[in-house]
Design an enzyme around this catalytic site. Structure first.
Site, PDB file in Angstrom:
ATOM      1  N   ASP A   1       0.827  -1.208   0.000  1.00 40.47           N
ATOM      2  CA  ASP A   1       0.000   0.000   0.000  1.00 40.47           C
ATOM      3  C   ASP A   1       0.855   1.248   0.000  1.00 40.47           C
ATOM      4  OD1 ASP A   1      -2.337  -1.324  -0.024  1.00 40.47           O
ATOM      5  OD2 ASP A   1      -2.839  -1.002   2.088  1.00 40.47           O
TER       6      ASP A   1
ATOM      7  N   LYS B   1      -4.512   2.662  -2.724  1.00 41.11           N
ATOM      8  CA  LYS B   1      -5.892   3.024  -3.029  1.00 41.11           C
ATOM      9  C   LYS B   1      -6.158   4.505  -2.791  1.00 41.11           C
ATOM     10  CE  LYS B   1      -7.377  -0.388  -0.631  1.00 41.11           C
ATOM     11  NZ  LYS B   1      -8.261  -1.235   0.168  1.00 41.11           N
TER      12      LYS B   1
ATOM     13  N   MET C   1      -8.722   8.556   9.893  1.00 39.31           N
ATOM     14  CA  MET C   1      -9.244   8.966   8.587  1.00 39.31           C
ATOM     15  C   MET C   1     -10.192  10.148   8.617  1.00 39.31           C
ATOM     16  SD  MET C   1      -9.878   5.251   6.843  1.00 39.31           S
ATOM     17  CE  MET C   1     -10.607   4.363   8.204  1.00 39.31           C
TER      18      MET C   1
HETATM   19  N1  SAH Z   1      -4.306  -0.212   9.206  1.00 44.34           N
HETATM   20  C1  SAH Z   1      -3.904   1.127   9.535  1.00 44.34           C
HETATM   21  C2  SAH Z   1      -4.996   2.137   9.308  1.00 44.34           C
HETATM   22  C3  SAH Z   1      -5.402   2.249   7.872  1.00 44.34           C
HETATM   23  S1  SAH Z   1      -6.630   3.438   7.611  1.00 44.34           S
HETATM   24  C4  SAH Z   1      -3.377   1.158  10.975  1.00 44.34           C
HETATM   25  O1  SAH Z   1      -3.547   0.196  11.703  1.00 44.34           O
HETATM   26  O2  SAH Z   1      -2.776   2.164  11.361  1.00 44.34           O
HETATM   27  C5  SAH Z   1      -5.684   4.837   7.144  1.00 44.34           C
HETATM   28  C6  SAH Z   1      -5.793   5.892   8.206  1.00 44.34           C
HETATM   29  O3  SAH Z   1      -4.925   5.572   9.277  1.00 44.34           O
HETATM   30  C7  SAH Z   1      -5.347   7.260   7.755  1.00 44.34           C
HETATM   31  O4  SAH Z   1      -6.361   7.944   7.088  1.00 44.34           O
HETATM   32  C8  SAH Z   1      -5.022   7.908   9.076  1.00 44.34           C
HETATM   33  O5  SAH Z   1      -6.158   8.331   9.758  1.00 44.34           O
HETATM   34  C9  SAH Z   1      -4.440   6.755   9.832  1.00 44.34           C
HETATM   35  N2  SAH Z   1      -2.987   6.743   9.728  1.00 44.34           N
HETATM   36  C10 SAH Z   1      -2.211   5.832   9.152  1.00 44.34           C
HETATM   37  N3  SAH Z   1      -0.909   6.134   9.308  1.00 44.34           N
HETATM   38  C11 SAH Z   1      -0.874   7.279  10.013  1.00 44.34           C
HETATM   39  C12 SAH Z   1       0.169   8.091  10.516  1.00 44.34           C
HETATM   40  N4  SAH Z   1       1.442   7.788  10.312  1.00 44.34           N
HETATM   41  N5  SAH Z   1      -0.151   9.197  11.218  1.00 44.34           N
HETATM   42  C13 SAH Z   1      -1.442   9.510  11.436  1.00 44.34           C
HETATM   43  N6  SAH Z   1      -2.462   8.772  10.986  1.00 44.34           N
HETATM   44  C14 SAH Z   1      -2.193   7.674  10.286  1.00 44.34           C
END
Ligand code: SAH
Length: 492
Positions: free
Chosen positions: A33, A55, A170
């Site tokens: 991803d 995506k 998100m």
């Molecule tokens: N599976 C991932 C989440 C995927 S959804 C997890 O467990 O972290 C994607 C969302 O995760 C983004 O829109 C944001 O809200 C959050 N996200 C992912 N990486 C991030 C980061 N480094 N800092 C802040 N938010 C993050």
């Protein structure tokens, strides 16, 4: 045939699990991803197939059906497939759906949890998501859906009443509506809140405010995805617990110009101090097929670089010799890095000067009797050491074990160099080859850090006055000098 659903963590490469790295290194196919840490794929095999399945981000996107089909196809073909996802694969990552698709297709899978952004981003912002005095529960919520829509799957009233911390993934664009809904549901608008953008990345940004004001503050600061919002008393703890931005090199980008094979030690030290590292290897070590003299015939063997030490021992091994062949000689190393390279092969240097330059080594050898000396080194090294030994009446053989050659830099590397705050030079060849690679294509705005007087002279010869010269002429010395300069610049 196994498909591994692997979490890559939130962004800091150091937060990837040992299991994730092991599987990436072994994978035939990696489907990844957009939100994965920089360098996450560096350990992948040369011949591994790397497939981007991002995506987000506007560009052409791969649909979930296509991703599922891809995993099934490669899984069925008996390949080792790593499905690499940001954070944890089962936390808002559609990992559950992919696992269902694999199960339905009869393909075996394993899940490798990752450090989820909802815990890690707050942690790097100095916000514990639970706390004995402030929150005994935490809820992970997706802010993806429009909370104002009646058909929203989320009960925002219930969430407002939730007795603990709310961590919303998100939700950047929805922040204002989410906050309104929570207040409408009975949450105190004065309750602390925080938004963390690019949590755990070197460019992490944090906005703290109250539930009532956080959306406006985030907008004012131009906060963008990826970001995590935290609602609850714990958000106020950042004031006392922030740490990430307070490390000595936080927010500072530093270019490392040494050869890729040697850069990792310096790069990881800089990163652990908070720096963003720009990898700009301007040089590469190219071993030479020179004839190795009979190493047993010397009473002094001088090594003037870690590369020289490693290559000498490598060449001896190739010739069927081991460390015992050097038992009759005193061994001199130019500095601690070279001494460490010798130690890897069980050899302890007899002489290591206090100043890690050829002149320092000459001084350190002043009282050492020498009749026949071997100097093993790079083709382009200075002749100061062999000349000085000859002047003392010694017979000196010089063997050039390698040469340092230019490594071209990509446009992306050049652009990153243009934005770097510091460029580190750890040898004269890094100076010469870096400026050759740049060839006027970018303007360096960076402060220039030199490992020592010889490298500084080369910089001056190129028309650049070094801003910082290390007091100790080794990698630790470079790091210390850089940290001191950052502190001094901040004060000044
Ligand atoms: N599976 C991932 C989440 C995927 S959804 C997890 O467990 O972290 C994607 C969302 O995760 C983004 O829109 C944001 O809200 C959050 N996200 C992912 N990486 C991030 C980061 N480094 N800092 C802040 N938010 C993050």
């Amino acid at each position: 045939m196994t498909v591994y659903l692997v979490g890559a963590g939130p962004g800091d490469p150091g937060l990837m699990t040992a299991r994730a790295l092991e599987l990436i290194a072994a994978a035939d196919v990696i489907v990844y991803d957009r939100l994965i840490p920089a360098g996450a794929l560096d350990v992948a095999r040369e011949d591994a197939q790397l497939l981007y399945a991002g995506k987000e981000g506007g560009g052409p996107s791969v649909s979930q059906e296509e991703i599922d089909a891809l995993l099934i196809e490669h899984g069925r073909a008996g390949r080792s497939v790593v499905r690499l996802k940001g954070g944890d694969p089962f936390v808002f990552g559609r990992g559950g759906e992919e696992a269902e698709a694999l199960r339905a297709a009869g393909i075996s899978f394993e899940v490798v949890p990752g450090v989820t952004a909802g815990v890690a981003a707050p942690a790097y912002a100095g916000i514990p998501v639970t706390h004995r005095d402030a929150a005994s529960a935490v809820a992970f919520v997706t802010g993806h859906e429009d909370p104002a829509k009646p058909e929203s799957a989320l009960d925002w009233r219930a969430l407002a009443a939730f007795p603990g911390t709310l961590v919303v993934y998100m939700g950047v664009r929805r922040l204002a509506t989410i906050a309104e809904q929570l207040i409408a549901g009975g949450r105190d608008s004065a309750q602390p809140a925080a938004v963390i953008e690019r949590g755990t990345f070197t460019r992490q940004r944090v906005v703290t405010a109250t539930l009532g004001s956080v959306a406006a503050s985030a907008e004012e600061q131009g906060i963008r995805a990826p970001a995590i919002a935290v609602f609850g008393e714990v958000a106020a703890l950042r004031e006392r617990l922030r740490w990430f931005e307070d490390r000595p090199l936080s927010g500072v980008s530093v270019a490392v110009t040494r050869a890729r094979a040697q850069a990792s030690g310096l790069a990881s030290r800089l990163r652990s101090l908070g720096a963003e590292v720009v990898e700009a290897p301007a040089i590469r070590i190219s071993p030479l097929e020179t004839q190795l003299p009979d190493v047993r015939s010397y009473d002094l063997v001088c090594l003037t670089s870690p590369n020289g030490a490693r290559l000498l021992l490598q060449r001896m091994t190739d010739a069927g010799l081991d460390a015992r062949s050097l038992s009759g000689a005193r061994i001199a190393a130019i500095g601690p890095g070279t001494a460490a390279a010798l130690r890897e092969h069980g050899l302890i240097a007899d002489v290591v000067p206090e100043r890690f330059v050829a002149e320092g080594l000459i001084e350190a050898l002043a009282d050492v009797p020498v009749t026949r000396a071997l100097v093993a080194r790079a083709a382009e090294s200075r002749d100061v050491l062999p000349d000085a030994l000859r002047e003392r009446g010694a017979e000196v053989d010089v063997v050039a074990l390698y040469e340092t050659v230019a490594e071209p830099l990509s446009d992306a590397q050049l652009a990153a160099l243009g934005h770097a705050d510091y460029v580190t030079f750890t040898s004269s060849s890094t100076v010469r080859f870096l400026f050759e690679a740049i060839a006027g294509r970018v303007a360096l705005g960076a402060r220039l850090v030199s490992i020592g007087p010889v490298t500084s002279e080369t910089l001056r010869a190129q028309g650049h006055e070094p801003d910082v010269e290390a007091v100790r002429h080794d990698i630790d010395g470079v790091v210390d000098a850089l940290v001191a300069d950052v502190a001094a610049v901040a004060l000044g």
